[in-house]
Design a protein around this motif. Structure first.
Motif, PDB file in Angstrom:
ATOM      1  N   GLU A 127       0.690  -1.225  -0.022  1.00  0.00           N
ATOM      2  CA  GLU A 127       0.036   0.001  -0.069  1.00  0.00           C
ATOM      3  C   GLU A 127       1.037   1.184   0.121  1.00  0.00           C
ATOM      4  O   GLU A 127       0.527   2.128  -0.786  1.00  0.00           O
ATOM      5  CB  GLU A 127      -1.029   0.080   1.236  1.00  0.00           C
ATOM      6  N   SER A 177      -6.505  -4.547   9.263  1.00  0.00           N
ATOM      7  CA  SER A 177      -6.929  -4.991   8.385  1.00  0.00           C
ATOM      8  C   SER A 177      -7.263  -6.306   8.598  1.00  0.00           C
ATOM      9  O   SER A 177      -6.466  -7.175   9.187  1.00  0.00           O
ATOM     10  CB  SER A 177      -6.037  -5.048   7.111  1.00  0.00           C
ATOM     11  N   GLN A 229      -9.152  -2.862   5.594  1.00  0.00           N
ATOM     12  CA  GLN A 229      -9.243  -3.559   4.422  1.00  0.00           C
ATOM     13  C   GLN A 229      -9.866  -2.810   3.260  1.00  0.00           C
ATOM     14  O   GLN A 229      -9.877  -2.885   1.916  1.00  0.00           O
ATOM     15  CB  GLN A 229      -9.400  -4.881   4.540  1.00  0.00           C
ATOM     16  N   HIS A 256      -7.899  -0.875   0.870  1.00  0.00           N
ATOM     17  CA  HIS A 256      -6.803  -1.336   0.130  1.00  0.00           C
ATOM     18  C   HIS A 256      -6.881  -0.750  -1.360  1.00  0.00           C
ATOM     19  O   HIS A 256      -7.986  -0.926  -1.937  1.00  0.00           O
ATOM     20  CB  HIS A 256      -6.747  -2.690   0.268  1.00  0.00           C
TER      21      HIS A 256
END
Length: 264
Positions: free
Chosen positions: A167, A208, A226, A229
């Protein structure tokens, strides 16, 4: 998994539940994986810290219980079919859930990490004041490793793993295979800031929780980062910035996700 945001979230949730309480008993059937636990029985929990992906339980009597959650480990307030170890406190049972059994626990004299050499090699904490841009740039200049591999080795920044490396590289618009020492100072600063931003956002959202739900907070609540993402786990899906399908490639033995256009 779990990485810095998940481990720090766990620390913050457990500390008010455990601080000041005596650890009455440690129950498990794997002394090879959970080392010297009998030494901790009867000690009082003074504090709970974190270093990288390690939890550090400061105990009375000069002891320290060091826990690495591994790939699938986590503490739960309720027992599960994958409970491997249970910490008994007055009126509270804390269960170590670890489906794949990669988690480890050591009871040592405080600060004596000879059995845990990785702890002595960790780089600075990326959300701390000690994580300075100049030191980060020097670390990049000294390494010919691909960026993804360098972020994973824990010497440049402690606690960064697969999710947040992917990320951060996406936000910094840098290819994961780019040799670290080839980055310009401006590119290095982009990565430094992206890494801090991603980790801070993930921590604020409790980490996450992926589809296998191996990571949950101790009370069973999932994290929610999450949902933000951009690339991790999104192979074949459109890049949120340009629409190009996200690509997956193995780097340093780990699945790595990136946009071939934005990070080209």
């Amino acid at each position: 998994m779990p990485e810095l945001p998940e481990v720090e979230t766990t620390r913050r949730r457990l500390l008010p539940l455990l601080q000041g309480k005596p650890l009455l008993r440690v129950r498990h059937q794997d002394p090879g994986r959970y080392r010297h636990t009998e030494r901790a029985e009867g000690a009082r929990l003074l504090d709970l810290g974190r270093r990288g992906k390690f939890l550090l339980f400061a105990l009375s009597g000069g002891l320290e219980m060091v826990v690495h959650l591994g790939m699938t480990g986590g503490f739960r307030l309720e027992a599960t079919p994958h409970t491997r170890l249970t910490l008994e406190f007055p009126s509270l049972l804390l269960h170590f859930h670890d489906p794949r059994r990669f988690g480890r626990l050591w009871v040592v004299e405080r600060g004596d990490y000879r059995e845990i050499p990785l702890l002595g090699r960790l780089g600075p904490e990326p959300l701390s004041e000690g994580f300075q841009l100049e030191g980060f740039l020097q670390g990049l200049r000294r390494s010919a490793k691909p960026l993804k591999a360098l972020l994973l080795d824990q010497t440049l920044a402690a606690g960064v793993g697969n999710i947040y490396a992917d990320e951060a590289l996406f936000r910094a618009r840098l290819h994961p295979l780019r040799p670290a020492q080839e980055l310009s100072p401006g590119e290095g600063e982009r990565l430094y800031r992206a890494l801090r931003e991603v980790l801070a956002e993930a921590l604020a959202l409790g980490g996450s929780t992926l589809s296998d739900r191996t990571y949950q907070q101790p009370d069973g609540r999932p994290g929610s980062f999450q949902e933000r993402h951009a690339v991790y786990g999104r192979e074949g899906l459109p890049c949120p910035a340009c629409g190009t399908p996200i690509r997956r490639q193995v780097v340093a033995g780990r699945s790595t996700h990136f946009c071939p256009r934005c990070q080209g």
